[in-house]
Design a protein around this motif. Sequence first.
Motif, PDB file in Angstrom:
ATOM      1  N   VAL A 153       0.858  -1.192   0.000  1.00  0.00           N
ATOM      2  CA  VAL A 153       0.000   0.000   0.000  1.00  0.00           C
ATOM      3  C   VAL A 153       0.893   1.241   0.000  1.00  0.00           C
ATOM      4  CG1 VAL A 153      -1.826   1.247   1.212  1.00  0.00           C
ATOM      5  CG2 VAL A 153      -1.772  -1.259   1.275  1.00  0.00           C
ATOM      6  N   PRO A 154       0.743   2.100  -1.008  1.00  0.00           N
ATOM      7  CA  PRO A 154       1.613   3.276  -1.109  1.00  0.00           C
ATOM      8  C   PRO A 154       1.497   4.204   0.100  1.00  0.00           C
ATOM      9  CG  PRO A 154       0.254   3.044  -3.088  1.00  0.00           C
ATOM     10  CD  PRO A 154      -0.233   2.050  -2.092  1.00  0.00           C
ATOM     11  N   THR A 155       2.622   4.769   0.468  1.00  0.00           N
ATOM     12  CA  THR A 155       2.641   5.771   1.534  1.00  0.00           C
ATOM     13  C   THR A 155       2.959   7.154   0.982  1.00  0.00           C
ATOM     14  OG1 THR A 155       4.969   5.295   1.974  1.00  0.00           O
ATOM     15  CG2 THR A 155       3.339   4.102   3.299  1.00  0.00           C
ATOM     16  N   ASP A 156       3.317   7.208  -0.299  1.00  0.00           N
ATOM     17  CA  ASP A 156       3.768   8.466  -0.896  1.00  0.00           C
ATOM     18  C   ASP A 156       2.741   9.098  -1.825  1.00  0.00           C
ATOM     19  OD1 ASP A 156       3.912   6.501  -2.813  1.00  0.00           O
ATOM     20  OD2 ASP A 156       5.860   7.126  -3.597  1.00  0.00           O
ATOM     21  N   GLN A 157       1.501   8.606  -1.787  1.00  0.00           N
ATOM     22  CA  GLN A 157       0.442   9.208  -2.599  1.00  0.00           C
ATOM     23  C   GLN A 157      -0.896   8.965  -1.920  1.00  0.00           C
ATOM     24  OE1 GLN A 157       1.049   5.833  -5.768  1.00  0.00           O
ATOM     25  NE2 GLN A 157      -0.724   7.008  -6.395  1.00  0.00           N
ATOM     26  N   ASP A 158      -1.913   9.712  -2.344  1.00  0.00           N
ATOM     27  CA  ASP A 158      -3.243   9.531  -1.779  1.00  0.00           C
ATOM     28  C   ASP A 158      -3.785   8.169  -2.182  1.00  0.00           C
ATOM     29  OD1 ASP A 158      -3.199  12.027  -0.623  1.00  0.00           O
ATOM     30  OD2 ASP A 158      -4.268  12.988  -2.263  1.00  0.00           O
ATOM     31  N   VAL A 159      -4.429   7.509  -1.224  1.00  0.00           N
ATOM     32  CA  VAL A 159      -5.014   6.188  -1.438  1.00  0.00           C
ATOM     33  C   VAL A 159      -6.492   6.258  -1.083  1.00  0.00           C
ATOM     34  CG1 VAL A 159      -5.000   3.757  -0.705  1.00  0.00           C
ATOM     35  CG2 VAL A 159      -2.839   5.018  -0.889  1.00  0.00           C
ATOM     36  N   VAL A 160      -7.341   5.816  -2.010  1.00  0.00           N
ATOM     37  CA  VAL A 160      -8.772   5.712  -1.741  1.00  0.00           C
ATOM     38  C   VAL A 160      -9.102   4.227  -1.679  1.00  0.00           C
ATOM     39  CG1 VAL A 160     -11.100   6.165  -2.624  1.00  0.00           C
ATOM     40  CG2 VAL A 160      -9.324   7.929  -2.804  1.00  0.00           C
ATOM     41  N   VAL A 161      -9.683   3.811  -0.562  1.00  0.00           N
ATOM     42  CA  VAL A 161     -10.003   2.403  -0.341  1.00  0.00           C
ATOM     43  C   VAL A 161     -11.461   2.173  -0.711  1.00  0.00           C
ATOM     44  CG1 VAL A 161      -9.972   0.503   1.330  1.00  0.00           C
ATOM     45  CG2 VAL A 161      -8.323   2.373   1.554  1.00  0.00           C
ATOM     46  N   VAL A 162     -11.706   1.069  -1.438  1.00  0.00           N
ATOM     47  CA  VAL A 162     -13.050   0.795  -1.948  1.00  0.00           C
ATOM     48  C   VAL A 162     -13.429  -0.657  -1.704  1.00  0.00           C
ATOM     49  CG1 VAL A 162     -12.175   0.336  -4.281  1.00  0.00           C
ATOM     50  CG2 VAL A 162     -14.551   1.005  -3.971  1.00  0.00           C
ATOM     51  N   CYS A 163     -14.700  -0.870  -1.396  1.00  0.00           N
ATOM     52  CA  CYS A 163     -15.299  -2.211  -1.333  1.00  0.00           C
ATOM     53  C   CYS A 163     -16.631  -2.120  -2.075  1.00  0.00           C
ATOM     54  CB  CYS A 163     -15.460  -2.689   0.115  1.00  0.00           C
ATOM     55  SG  CYS A 163     -16.646  -1.735   1.085  1.00  0.00           S
ATOM     56  N   ARG A 164     -17.556  -2.970  -1.768  1.00  0.00           N
ATOM     57  CA  ARG A 164     -18.848  -2.947  -2.472  1.00  0.00           C
ATOM     58  C   ARG A 164     -19.678  -1.720  -2.102  1.00  0.00           C
ATOM     59  NH1 ARG A 164     -24.232  -5.013  -1.953  1.00  0.00           N
ATOM     60  NH2 ARG A 164     -25.013  -5.695  -3.971  1.00  0.00           N
ATOM     61  N   SER A 165     -19.805  -1.480  -0.777  1.00  0.00           N
ATOM     62  CA  SER A 165     -20.697  -0.402  -0.338  1.00  0.00           C
ATOM     63  C   SER A 165     -20.037   0.653   0.539  1.00  0.00           C
ATOM     64  CB  SER A 165     -21.880  -1.004   0.425  1.00  0.00           C
ATOM     65  OG  SER A 165     -21.418  -1.615   1.621  1.00  0.00           O
ATOM     66  N   GLY A 166     -18.812   0.407   0.973  1.00  0.00           N
ATOM     67  CA  GLY A 166     -18.118   1.376   1.817  1.00  0.00           C
ATOM     68  C   GLY A 166     -17.934   0.948   3.256  1.00  0.00           C
ATOM     69  N   VAL A 167     -18.484  -0.197   3.647  1.00  0.00           N
ATOM     70  CA  VAL A 167     -18.379  -0.642   5.041  1.00  0.00           C
ATOM     71  C   VAL A 167     -17.023  -1.293   5.306  1.00  0.00           C
ATOM     72  CG1 VAL A 167     -19.355  -2.156   6.816  1.00  0.00           C
ATOM     73  CG2 VAL A 167     -20.873  -0.871   5.291  1.00  0.00           C
ATOM     74  N   ARG A 168     -16.670  -2.295   4.512  1.00  0.00           N
ATOM     75  CA  ARG A 168     -15.366  -2.958   4.714  1.00  0.00           C
ATOM     76  C   ARG A 168     -14.226  -1.981   4.496  1.00  0.00           C
ATOM     77  NH1 ARG A 168     -16.129  -7.840   0.649  1.00  0.00           N
ATOM     78  NH2 ARG A 168     -17.619  -6.348  -0.165  1.00  0.00           N
ATOM     79  N   SER A 169     -14.354  -1.156   3.481  1.00  0.00           N
ATOM     80  CA  SER A 169     -13.276  -0.209   3.194  1.00  0.00           C
ATOM     81  C   SER A 169     -13.093   0.790   4.334  1.00  0.00           C
ATOM     82  CB  SER A 169     -13.514   0.501   1.867  1.00  0.00           C
ATOM     83  OG  SER A 169     -14.802   1.063   1.791  1.00  0.00           O
ATOM     84  N   ALA A 170     -14.168   1.163   5.036  1.00  0.00           N
ATOM     85  CA  ALA A 170     -14.039   2.048   6.195  1.00  0.00           C
ATOM     86  C   ALA A 170     -13.201   1.377   7.280  1.00  0.00           C
ATOM     87  CB  ALA A 170     -15.417   2.422   6.735  1.00  0.00           C
ATOM     88  N   HIS A 171     -13.407   0.077   7.491  1.00  0.00           N
ATOM     89  CA  HIS A 171     -12.600  -0.661   8.468  1.00  0.00           C
ATOM     90  C   HIS A 171     -11.129  -0.671   8.050  1.00  0.00           C
ATOM     91  CE1 HIS A 171     -15.857  -2.120  10.984  1.00  0.00           C
ATOM     92  NE2 HIS A 171     -16.526  -2.448   9.886  1.00  0.00           N
ATOM     93  N   VAL A 172     -10.882  -0.835   6.759  1.00  0.00           N
ATOM     94  CA  VAL A 172      -9.508  -0.858   6.254  1.00  0.00           C
ATOM     95  C   VAL A 172      -8.853   0.513   6.431  1.00  0.00           C
ATOM     96  CG1 VAL A 172      -8.087  -1.095   4.181  1.00  0.00           C
ATOM     97  CG2 VAL A 172      -9.841  -2.794   4.695  1.00  0.00           C
ATOM     98  N   VAL A 173      -9.570   1.585   6.145  1.00  0.00           N
ATOM     99  CA  VAL A 173      -9.021   2.930   6.339  1.00  0.00           C
ATOM    100  C   VAL A 173      -8.637   3.114   7.801  1.00  0.00           C
ATOM    101  CG1 VAL A 173      -9.563   5.408   6.331  1.00  0.00           C
ATOM    102  CG2 VAL A 173     -10.168   3.983   4.362  1.00  0.00           C
ATOM    103  N   HIS A 174      -9.499   2.706   8.702  1.00  0.00           N
ATOM    104  CA  HIS A 174      -9.210   2.810  10.137  1.00  0.00           C
ATOM    105  C   HIS A 174      -7.943   2.018  10.474  1.00  0.00           C
ATOM    106  CE1 HIS A 174      -9.720   1.992  14.468  1.00  0.00           C
ATOM    107  NE2 HIS A 174     -10.209   3.220  14.473  1.00  0.00           N
ATOM    108  N   PHE A 175      -7.830   0.804   9.952  1.00  0.00           N
ATOM    109  CA  PHE A 175      -6.664  -0.054  10.176  1.00  0.00           C
ATOM    110  C   PHE A 175      -5.394   0.619   9.657  1.00  0.00           C
ATOM    111  CE2 PHE A 175      -3.750  -3.358   8.642  1.00  0.00           C
ATOM    112  CZ  PHE A 175      -3.601  -4.145   9.781  1.00  0.00           C
ATOM    113  N   LEU A 176      -5.458   1.164   8.442  1.00  0.00           N
ATOM    114  CA  LEU A 176      -4.284   1.807   7.864  1.00  0.00           C
ATOM    115  C   LEU A 176      -3.867   3.036   8.672  1.00  0.00           C
ATOM    116  CD1 LEU A 176      -5.101   1.471   4.062  1.00  0.00           C
ATOM    117  CD2 LEU A 176      -3.277   0.282   5.315  1.00  0.00           C
ATOM    118  N   ILE A 177      -4.834   3.819   9.097  1.00  0.00           N
ATOM    119  CA  ILE A 177      -4.518   4.996   9.923  1.00  0.00           C
ATOM    120  C   ILE A 177      -3.846   4.547  11.222  1.00  0.00           C
ATOM    121  CG2 ILE A 177      -5.538   6.852  11.305  1.00  0.00           C
ATOM    122  CD1 ILE A 177      -7.560   7.228   8.968  1.00  0.00           C
ATOM    123  N   ASP A 178      -4.358   3.486  11.825  1.00  0.00           N
ATOM    124  CA  ASP A 178      -3.757   2.958  13.056  1.00  0.00           C
ATOM    125  C   ASP A 178      -2.329   2.469  12.831  1.00  0.00           C
ATOM    126  OD1 ASP A 178      -5.985   3.507  14.567  1.00  0.00           O
ATOM    127  OD2 ASP A 178      -6.663   1.420  14.716  1.00  0.00           O
TER     128      ASP A 178
END
Length: 107
Positions: free
Chosen positions: A48-73
Motif C-alpha cells: 500500500v503506497p505511503t507516498d500518494q493519496d489512497v482511496v479504499v473501496v469495497c462494495r458499499s463502503g463498510v469494509r473499506s471504512a474498516h480498512v481505512v481505520h486499520f491503515l490509519i492505526d
Amino acid sequence: MIPTVTVPEVAEGTHLLDVREPEEWAGGHAPDAQHVPMGELPTRLAEVPTDQDVVVVCRSGVRSAHVVHFLIDHGWRNVANLEGGMQQWAAAGRPMVSDGGGPASVL
C-alpha cells in the motif's frame, strides 16, 4: 472519524485500493485499481503506497471504512474511504472492467 471521499472527488490517477473478495473483483473493478482482499491486508501492508493519496473501496463502503481505520492505526495519513463503494462508482458511470472480459458489474 474516518476520512471519506465521494466518487466525483476521486481524481484521475488516484491510487484505488480495492479490498473486496476475489470473486467480487473478478466481476467488475476500476481499471487501474490495486486488489488486496481485506483479509490479506495485514500481511501485504508493504504494497500500500505511503507516498500518494489512497482511496479504499469495497462494495458499499463498510469494509473499506474498516480498512481505512486499520491503515490509519498503522501510520498511513493519506487514506480515505470511497463513500458508497463500487455501487456508487458504477452508478456514477465511472469506468469498470471484469476479469473475464465480459460486461463488468458490482457483485
